[in-house]
Design an enzyme around this catalytic site. Structure first.
Site, short mmCIF file in Angstrom:
data_model
loop_
_atom_site.label_atom_id
_atom_site.label_comp_id
_atom_site.label_asym_id
_atom_site.label_seq_id
_atom_site.Cartn_x
_atom_site.Cartn_y
_atom_site.Cartn_z
N LYS A 35 0.85 -1.20 0.00
CA LYS A 35 0.00 0.00 0.00
C LYS A 35 0.88 1.25 0.00
O LYS A 35 2.08 1.17 0.25
CB LYS A 35 -0.91 -0.02 1.23
CG LYS A 35 -0.16 0.01 2.56
CD LYS A 35 -1.08 -0.18 3.75
CE LYS A 35 -0.27 -0.31 5.03
NZ LYS A 35 -1.11 -0.65 6.18
N ARG A 130 -10.74 0.01 15.21
CA ARG A 130 -10.67 0.83 14.00
C ARG A 130 -11.64 0.20 13.00
O ARG A 130 -12.74 0.66 12.86
CB ARG A 130 -9.22 0.86 13.51
CG ARG A 130 -8.73 2.20 13.08
CD ARG A 130 -7.25 2.21 12.77
NE ARG A 130 -6.78 1.01 12.08
CZ ARG A 130 -5.57 0.84 11.59
NH1 ARG A 130 -4.68 1.80 11.70
NH2 ARG A 130 -5.23 -0.27 10.99
N TYR A 252 16.59 29.53 9.40
CA TYR A 252 15.34 30.16 9.86
C TYR A 252 15.27 30.19 11.38
O TYR A 252 15.62 29.21 12.05
CB TYR A 252 14.13 29.40 9.33
CG TYR A 252 13.85 29.68 7.87
CD1 TYR A 252 13.54 30.96 7.44
CD2 TYR A 252 13.90 28.66 6.93
CE1 TYR A 252 13.28 31.22 6.11
CE2 TYR A 252 13.63 28.91 5.59
CZ TYR A 252 13.32 30.19 5.19
OH TYR A 252 13.06 30.44 3.87
N MET A 300 12.55 24.24 3.53
CA MET A 300 11.79 23.55 2.49
C MET A 300 12.70 22.80 1.53
O MET A 300 12.42 21.66 1.15
CB MET A 300 10.93 24.55 1.72
CG MET A 300 10.05 23.88 0.67
SD MET A 300 9.12 25.05 -0.32
CE MET A 300 7.85 25.57 0.80
#
Ligand SMILES: *Cc1c(COP(=O)(O)O)cnc(C)c1O
Length: 356
Positions: A35, A130, A252, A300
Site C-alpha cells: 500500500k 478501528r 530560519y 523547504m
C-alpha cells in the site's frame, strides 16, 4: 543540471527482505503489503521485486488496477475492501480479494451482481477499534458471505494494535479466537511486528509491510539485527559551504548558534522532499560516508549539516539522508516519528531510480 537529490531503490534488498519474512512465516503464506506506493518505493517496482510473494496487499483500487495493467497475476488483497457499490464491479474486473469489515459492505455486495467468484477476507475487531466486525455483527456477516453464491474462500482476519509494544498480542489473540471459534476458515493476523515476535499469531497468511522495506517495526531492535537490508537510500550533495565564527547563527529562526568555529555544508534536501521538518539539531546524516549531524532548522529545500570534522567535504560531496549506511529508523527516531512516515512521505519531486 537537476538538483542532486535522488532516491535509489534496491530490488535485491526488497527480494532479500521478503525471503526473511518468508523464513519467519514458515508454513504460512505471505501477503507482501505494498500500500501507499509500496511505502514510497514504487508500486510496480516493488510488485516485481516481490514476485515470490503469495499475494500483494493494497488499499486503493487505482493501485490494484495498476498492478493488473502491469501484468501482475498474484492474488491482490484490498485491505479496506470496497468503499462504494460501484467498487463491486472492480472486484470482478481485476480479480481482487476484498476485506469486508462492515455490515454496510456486505449489503453493497448483496445488492450487486458478480460475474465471477471471489475470495473474501472477513475482518474482526479484536480490540483495536478501528475496522472490523464486532462480536454482535460477525455471525450474520460471516454467514451471509458464506452463503453468497459468488463467494468462494472465506478467511478470517484481524489486525494488532501493539504487536511491537508492551501490550503485545495476547489479549487481542484471545478475543479473536473466542469470537471466531465457531467458524471454520483460514486466518490472517500478523503484521511485521507480530510475524517477527509472535509465532503463535502467524495463522495461515501473514501480512508484513515495513520489514520488507528493510526497516524495523521495533523501537529497541535494529533492522540490521533482524537481518533486513535497507531498500531505499536517499542521497544528495553539498551545494554550498559556510564558515561560522563562535556566536554566529544559522537558518530560519536563527535556531542554532555556533559555540566554537563551525564549518557547515548546505545540502539539497528539505521538507518539500519528504525530510521531516521536525528533525532537530543532532539528527544523524552521512557526509562522504562519515557520520555527522544536521544543525539548525530544516528548510523547504535545504538542510544545514556540520562538516567541521570532515575537511574534504565541499560542493559536490555526496550526502546520505537515510538508507545504506544510516537506517531510516534512526533518523525517524531522532525526529520523533517512525520510518514508515519517512518512507511514505518521499515527495514526488524526488527522482527515484533503481540500484544497479
Ligand atoms: C499496513 C498493514 C499491514 C502491514 O503492517 P506493517 O507494520 O508495515 O508490517 C498489515 N495489515 C494491515 C491490515 C495493514 O493495514
Amino acid at each position: 543540471m537537476p538538483r542532486p537529490i535522488r532516491a535509489t531503490i534496491s530490488a535485491s534488498a526488497l527480494a532479500h527482505n521478503l525471503s526473511v519474512a518468508g523464513k519467519h512465516a514458515g508454513n504460512a503464506k505471505v501477503w507482501a503489503v505494498i500500500k501507499a506506493n509500496a511505502y514510497g518505493h514504487g508500486l510496480e517496482r516493488a510488485a516485481k521485486a516481490f514476485a515470490a510473494a503469495d499475494g500483494l496487499a493494497v488499499l486503493d483500487f487505482q493501485e490494484a488496477a495498476r498492478l493488473r495493467i502491469a501484468g501482475i497475476t498474484q492474488p491482490i488483497l484490498m485491505l479496506e475492501g470496497i468503499f462504494k457499490p460501484s467498487d463491486v464491479a472492480l472486484l470482478d474486473k481485476y480479480a481482487l480479494t476484498p476485506v469486508f469489515h462492515s455490515p454496510a459492505q456486505v449489503e453493497m455486495l448483496r445488492a450487486a451482481t458478480l460475474a465471477s467468484a471471489i475470495d473474501v477476507y472477513v475482518k474482526v475487531n479484536s480490540g483495536m477499534n478501528r475496522l472490523g466486525f464486532s462480536a454482535e455483527t460477525l455471525g450474520a456477516a460471516f454467514n451471509a458471505l458464506r452463503e453468497h453464491p459468488r463467494v468462494r474462500q472465506l478467511t478470517l482476519m484481524t489486525h494488532f494494535a501493539d504487536a511491537d509494544g508492551a501490550s503485545g498480542v495476547k489479549a487481542q489473540l484471545d478475543w479473536f479466537q473466542e469470537m471466531t471459534k465457531s467458524f471454520s476458515a483460514p486466518r490472517s493476523l500478523a503484521n511485521s511486528a507480530a510475524l517477527l515476535r509472535f509465532p503463535e499469531a502467524h495463522g495461515d497468511w501473514v501480512r508484513p509491510g515495513i520489514m520488507l522495506y528493510g526497516c524495523s517495526p521495533f523501537a529497541d531492535r535494529t533492522a540490521e539485527s533482524l537481518g533486513l537490508q535497507p531498500a531505499m537510500t536517499l542521497t544528495t550533495e553539498i551545494i554550498a559551504t559556510q564558515h561560522l565564527q563562535p556566536g554566529e547563527r544559522i537558518g530560519y529562526g536563527f535556531s542554532y548558534e555556533a559555540v566554537g568555529e563551525l564549518r557547515i555544508g548546505i545540502i539539497a534536501c528539505g521538507y518539500a522532499d519528504g525530510y521531516p521538518r521536525h528533525a532537530p539539531t543532532g539528527t544523524p546524516v552521512l557526509v562522504n560516508g562519515k557520520r555527522t549531524r544536521i544543525v539548525g532548522r530544516v528548510s523547504m529545500d535545504m538542510i544545514t549539516v556540520d562538516i567541521s570534522e570532515i575537511p574534504e567535504a565541499t560542493i559536490g560531496t555526496p550526502v546520505t539522508l537515510w538508507g545504506e549506511g544510516l537506517s531510516a529508523d534512526e533518523v525517524a527516531a531522532s525526529a520523533g516519528t517512525l520510518s514508515y512516515e519517512l518512507l511514505c512521505a518521499l515527495a514526488p519531486r524526488v527522482p527515484v531510480g533503481e540500484a544497479p
